[in-house]
Write an enzyme that holds these catalytic residues in place. Structure first.
Site, mmCIF file in Angstrom:
data_model
loop_
_atom_site.group_PDB
_atom_site.id
_atom_site.type_symbol
_atom_site.label_atom_id
_atom_site.label_comp_id
_atom_site.label_asym_id
_atom_site.label_seq_id
_atom_site.Cartn_x
_atom_site.Cartn_y
_atom_site.Cartn_z
ATOM 1 N N SER A 91 62.756 -13.416 35.065
ATOM 2 C CA SER A 91 62.835 -14.812 35.439
ATOM 3 C C SER A 91 64.299 -15.214 35.554
ATOM 4 O O SER A 91 65.180 -14.587 34.966
ATOM 5 C CB SER A 91 62.133 -15.691 34.399
ATOM 6 O OG SER A 91 62.799 -15.604 33.141
ATOM 7 N N GLY A 104 66.293 -15.767 32.389
ATOM 8 C CA GLY A 104 66.262 -14.665 31.441
ATOM 9 C C GLY A 104 66.834 -13.391 32.004
ATOM 10 O O GLY A 104 68.044 -13.170 32.011
ATOM 11 N N CYS A 105 65.969 -12.538 32.520
ATOM 12 C CA CYS A 105 66.390 -11.199 32.929
ATOM 13 C C CYS A 105 67.239 -11.201 34.189
ATOM 14 O O CYS A 105 68.091 -10.327 34.365
ATOM 15 C CB CYS A 105 65.171 -10.302 33.092
ATOM 16 S SG CYS A 105 64.261 -10.105 31.536
ATOM 17 N N ILE A 106 67.037 -12.162 35.086
ATOM 18 C CA ILE A 106 67.911 -12.267 36.265
ATOM 19 C C ILE A 106 69.319 -12.647 35.833
ATOM 20 O O ILE A 106 70.309 -12.023 36.242
ATOM 21 C CB ILE A 106 67.355 -13.299 37.262
ATOM 22 C CG1 ILE A 106 65.999 -12.850 37.806
ATOM 23 C CG2 ILE A 106 68.346 -13.552 38.394
ATOM 24 C CD1 ILE A 106 66.033 -11.555 38.571
ATOM 25 N N THR A 111 70.968 -9.727 33.925
ATOM 26 C CA THR A 111 71.281 -8.607 34.806
ATOM 27 C C THR A 111 72.468 -8.917 35.697
ATOM 28 O O THR A 111 73.364 -8.080 35.879
ATOM 29 C CB THR A 111 70.046 -8.254 35.655
ATOM 30 O OG1 THR A 111 69.005 -7.803 34.782
ATOM 31 C CG2 THR A 111 70.360 -7.178 36.671
#
Length: 206
Positions: free
Chosen positions: A143, A146-148, A151
């Site tokens: 999301s 979060g992970c976007i 990253t």
């Protein structure tokens, strides 16, 4: 960026010559009814990501996928699985198959298993991309907050030019999505639209 900080933020990292597409955690848990992380409207992001995948493949650009995966007892989840208990849906043998990818990788496209938010943390992703000569990481998936975000921030730290595709990401509220895109664009990545990303991915490699 105007305001009290003047032009302190929102420089551009730009596009290099060798982009790769990293599709982050686009799995059933976020897109299908009953999923523990179901998003309110995942369809547009899924369709935009599919277009990016097609463009990258057609030009011979690398495509890398990530999934979250834990052992059966969550012993490799550290404190993250305590903070977000629903991550147990990604444990080996968990009911529901929520960790299954929504789009299908083709042979030769790595699927990187991770235990934390960033696709780079504790994984082989940076080495894989550097070995392939990649200089730009196009980020899509879920999301945004979060992970976007994690990253893209780590991509910058590893020496890649992060390009976050606005249309190809989603979050649990539109407000979270937009706020995090604004902050990413100010400090850690370039936020781009789908048409621009497609045009860059379709360019013939040098």
């Amino acid at each position: 960026m105007t305001g009290p900080h003047g032009t302190a933020f929102s420089g551009r990292v730009g596009w290099g010559e060798r982009p790769a597409l990293v599709v982050v955690d686009l799995v059933r848990a976020y897109t299908e009814a009953g999923g523990p992380f179901l998003l309110p409207d995942p369809g547009p992001a899924v369709r935009a990501t599919a277009a990016l995948v097609e463009a990258a493949r057609s030009a011979g650009r690398p495509v890398v996928w990530t999934v979250v995966r834990y052992d059966r007892g969550l012993s490799d989840g550290g404190l993250f699985v305590r903070k977000v208990p629903a991550l147990a849906a990604f444990a080996d043998g968990a009911d529901g198959g929520w960790g299954g990818l929504v789009l299908e990788p083709v042979p030769g496209e790595p699927v990187v298993a991770k235990q934390y938010a960033s696709a780079f943390f504790g994984t082989s992703l940076a080495a894989t991309l550097h070995t392939a000569g990649v200089d730009t990481v196009v980020v899509a998936g879920v999301s945004t907050s979060g992970c976007i975000r994690a990253t893209a921030t780590d991509a910058l730290g590893h020496g890649f030019r992060p390009q976050v595709v606005r249309d190809a990401c989603a979050d649990r509220t539109a407000e979270l999505h937009e706020q995090n895109l604004r902050d990413l664009d100010a400090k850690y990545a370039d936020v781009t639209d789908l048409a621009d990303a497609l045009a860059h991915l379709r360019r013939s490699p040098p």
